[in-house]
Each structure stands twice: as C-alpha cells, then as structure tokens.
Design a protein around this motif. Sequence first.
Motif, short mmCIF file in Angstrom:
data_model
loop_
_atom_site.label_atom_id
_atom_site.label_comp_id
_atom_site.label_asym_id
_atom_site.label_seq_id
_atom_site.Cartn_x
_atom_site.Cartn_y
_atom_site.Cartn_z
N ARG A 24 0.85 -1.11 -0.17
CA ARG A 24 -0.13 -0.07 -0.10
C ARG A 24 1.04 0.91 -0.07
O ARG A 24 1.77 1.42 0.70
N ILE A 25 0.89 1.99 -0.88
CA ILE A 25 1.78 3.27 -1.37
C ILE A 25 0.77 4.48 -1.06
O ILE A 25 -0.09 4.55 -1.98
N GLY A 26 0.98 5.37 -0.07
CA GLY A 26 0.08 6.60 0.03
C GLY A 26 0.60 7.67 -0.61
O GLY A 26 1.97 7.92 -0.88
N PHE A 27 -0.04 8.64 -1.25
CA PHE A 27 0.26 9.80 -2.02
C PHE A 27 -0.35 11.02 -1.43
O PHE A 27 -0.11 12.09 -1.88
N ALA A 28 -0.70 11.06 0.25
CA ALA A 28 -1.16 12.13 0.59
C ALA A 28 -0.52 12.92 1.61
O ALA A 28 -0.72 13.93 2.14
N ALA A 29 0.63 11.85 2.30
CA ALA A 29 1.40 12.64 3.34
C ALA A 29 2.57 13.15 2.67
O ALA A 29 3.39 13.65 3.92
N THR A 30 3.11 12.91 1.62
CA THR A 30 4.14 13.42 1.26
C THR A 30 4.18 15.11 1.09
O THR A 30 2.85 15.79 0.83
N ALA A 31 5.35 15.96 0.95
CA ALA A 31 5.20 17.33 0.96
C ALA A 31 4.76 17.77 -0.29
O ALA A 31 3.91 18.94 -0.50
N ASP A 32 5.01 17.35 -1.62
CA ASP A 32 4.61 17.38 -2.85
C ASP A 32 4.89 16.42 -3.82
O ASP A 32 5.29 15.39 -3.59
N HIS A 33 4.48 16.97 -5.15
CA HIS A 33 4.73 16.04 -6.21
C HIS A 33 6.28 15.48 -6.48
O HIS A 33 6.40 14.31 -6.64
N ALA A 34 7.14 16.25 -6.26
CA ALA A 34 8.67 15.83 -6.26
C ALA A 34 8.97 14.81 -5.50
O ALA A 34 9.66 13.99 -5.76
N GLU A 35 8.43 15.16 -4.30
CA GLU A 35 8.83 13.98 -3.30
C GLU A 35 7.97 12.72 -3.54
O GLU A 35 8.80 11.74 -3.29
N LEU A 36 6.95 12.67 -4.01
CA LEU A 36 6.22 11.29 -4.60
C LEU A 36 7.14 10.73 -5.61
O LEU A 36 7.30 9.65 -5.52
#
Length: 475
Positions: free
Chosen positions: A444-456
Amino acid sequence: MNNGSTSAELADSLRTLVSRLSPGDRLPSSRELVKEYRVGPATVARAIAALAAEGVVVTRPGSGTFAAQRDRARDAVDGGASDTDWQTVALTDRAVDTQLIVDPLGPPPAGTITMDGGYVHRSLQPTRALSAALARAARRPDAWDRAPADGLAALRAVFARVAGGSVAPEDVLVTAGGQSALSIAFRAIAGAGSPVLVESPTYPRALAAARAAGLRPVPVPLDADGLRPELLADAFAMTGARLLYCQPTFQNPTGTVLSSERRRQVLDVARASGAFVIEDDFARHLGHGGTVPQPLVADDRDGTVVHVTSLTKPAAPSLRIGALVARGPVMERMRAVRLVDDFFITRPLQEAALEVLSSPSWDRHVRSLGTALRERCAVLAAAVTRELPGATLTGIPTGGLHLWVRLPPGVDDAVLAGAARQRGVAVSAGSRYFATEPPAAHLRIGFAATADHAELAEGAHRLGATLADLAPADG
C-alpha cells in the motif's frame, strides 16, 4: 526494645531478621513479636504492613507472615527494579495484539519520504480554520461545561445531514474519532469469541480492534466491484456470524467502491442472516472530484447498518471527532459502552468541529483537497508504472489516500518494505491488511502524506531501486 519504640524501628529490626531467613520461612506471630520486642499490637501491625508494601514479606490471612522471594525483597530495599512476573498469571491470556497497528520497523528516521501514512500532509490540512475555530470555542462562556453524553445537538444534526436519507440527530452518537467508534461497535454488538466477517484485504486497525474485543475476523474476498455477495452469503452460512465490517466507499487499502447493485445485495444478505453491517465511511470527504455514493445507512430503515464516520482523515490527525449512526437497541448498547468508557467528548473540540463543518470554507476545503488528491494520485500512478516494472496497479482509485500495488512473483512485501526504509522511503507491507494468509504480495503506497509531487516521484524512484535489488533474476 522498650515501649517507646516506633513501628519504623521495629520494621528495621524485622528487615534484619528477614535477611537471615530463606524465602517462604515464617516470621514469628504478632503475639510473639509483641512479647519479644515489648511493643503494642498496633505497632507490630504497622511495621508488618510497611514491609509487605515494600515486598520484603508476604502476609497470608489465617497463616501468618512469610519472607518474600529474595530478589523481590532486595530490589525493594535497594531501590532496584521490582519483580512483576506475577502479573503474567494474573492477566491470563487476554493479550491485546498491536502488531497490526504499530510499525514493526519503528519510527522512520528524519528525512524519510512518508508513503505509508493514513493522514494528509500538513499543507493539505485546514489548519488556519481549525486553529481559529478552536480559539473561538475555548472563549465561549460554557466552553468547559460538561457536554451532553451523546454529543452536542447541533453537531449530531450535521452528522445526520451528511449521512443522508432518513437519518435523524437522535440516531447519532459523537465519538472520539473513527477508531474509538469501531472499538465501541465491536464490543457492543458481538460477544467475545464470535466471528466477524471482514473484507479481504481490509483496514489493519479494524482487525486489531475486533481482536481486542475478543472477535474472530473471517475474510471475504473483494474484486474490482467490491465485496462479493455470493461469497458473503456463504461466509454467513458457514460461520453463523452476525456481524460484517466493510468499507463500501474508497476501501482501504484497495480504493474499491462497492457497486450500486452489490450495495443492495450486501444489505439483503445481511438482513437474511440476521446480521449487522458496520459501515466504515472514513473516506466520505476524500473523493477526488467525482460523485461519491450515498452511505449504506442512508437507505437502511430497519437498523441493519451501524455507520462509522470521522473528521480525522480529511482535516487533521488531532481532530479526534467522529460519529456512530444507528437505530434501535444497538444504539442504546453503544451509548452505554461509550458512557462507561469516557462519559462524553471534550466540549471545546466538539464546538470547534461544529464551527468548521458549518462554515462555507469546509466545502471549499473538501473540493480543494479532492483536486490535490486526484493530482497526487495521478503523479504516483505514473511514477509506479515507470519505476516499478513487473509490479501491477490493481486500479486507479477515485477517492482515498493510497494505491494498492501487486508485486512481482517471488518478492516478499515485508522484506521490500524494510529494505525501502533503508533507502529513505516508508511504505506499508500488504500482508498487514489480510486477516489470514495473503493470496499474493502487495504494497500500500500513500500519496497524501508527502510534501509535494517531487517528493512523490523521488519516493517511487527509491522504491523502484529497492525492488530492482530484490527482484529474482530471470532464468
């Protein structure tokens, strides 16, 4: 020793006596101590009580006073660690399993890219509105008065309106977040040892709450349209279960939405089985901009559905405000459990939640959050496809906070998650989401807790490099 001796002096003398005895040896009787040390019975009683509290002696009514185990007595006198082994026997076998809740790898080091969390990044939270609302709530003249046990009437009305259908404020019980609501529902509805049907995979903290209530989770598989009604009917028939836990909307971890036809079928199967359905509607405000289906409880008139909702996911981790929605005797049972647990939910937090939900800014926040989550989801999906060859996206969710990714054959999800942590990216091993043996390895990989798109994108790159190191060689 003369008649003026104190109980403290007698206790010192008895400590010396005990040091010459073996564990389990009997001390002189109170009558003998009165005679030998020339003190009164009350002085003897106080001295023995002090030594018992220190762990130097053990008193057995009707038998006498005995020297305690040497290590316990020495530790008590010397100020060392006490011996708590006796608690193992006293506590029996009712252990509370937190393995599904606590990260087995421990807290991630500073600088780790967080893709395993269940909350939105601080930049996506309505922190300014929350802070202003809480400040105003704290200044109210009745801010620190006792709140109603069921919750503030106006807040219950808001939750009823969100649930829809014929739900009324009196059908709502305000709780300290969604996890508390789940714990209350599990304990109120089913007795210890009972089976509870759950989606497979499902939310690990729901599994933990069910097990803590003494229930036995029984998995029922999902597909692209959600819970499979024919397998659900078989599970009810085989287990005799009277309870189903499910997440019909943006299911965690798969992101699946239960189709409209299956929503009717699931309720029909549950009614035919005389069972309750706990509907965990945690993602009600986490849609990515499209239509969000009505909750199951909106179409339920006979009390089959117990609805759980929370403000924590779309707002902030510390806005621990949620609600249970139910009709009939089950609500009375849950009210009783909640009342025993904590009486009521703190009033300032309820007032703040009410102010935020009632403000036009809340709808704007939900819309902007949905847009941000949709964009992040697309960025991560593209990065996973690019960086993790051989892995398979099970679908692109239209709501929620995560992607569910099937790993290539031969890759251990727990090993991959641990190795990824060493590279500075935190993801969740899929095995934690199954009540029994998983059919395949997932993340399960989350996309909501990172700072921005670059960090994703960087997180996906690090994860891909880790997978490349672990993937079995061809041939």
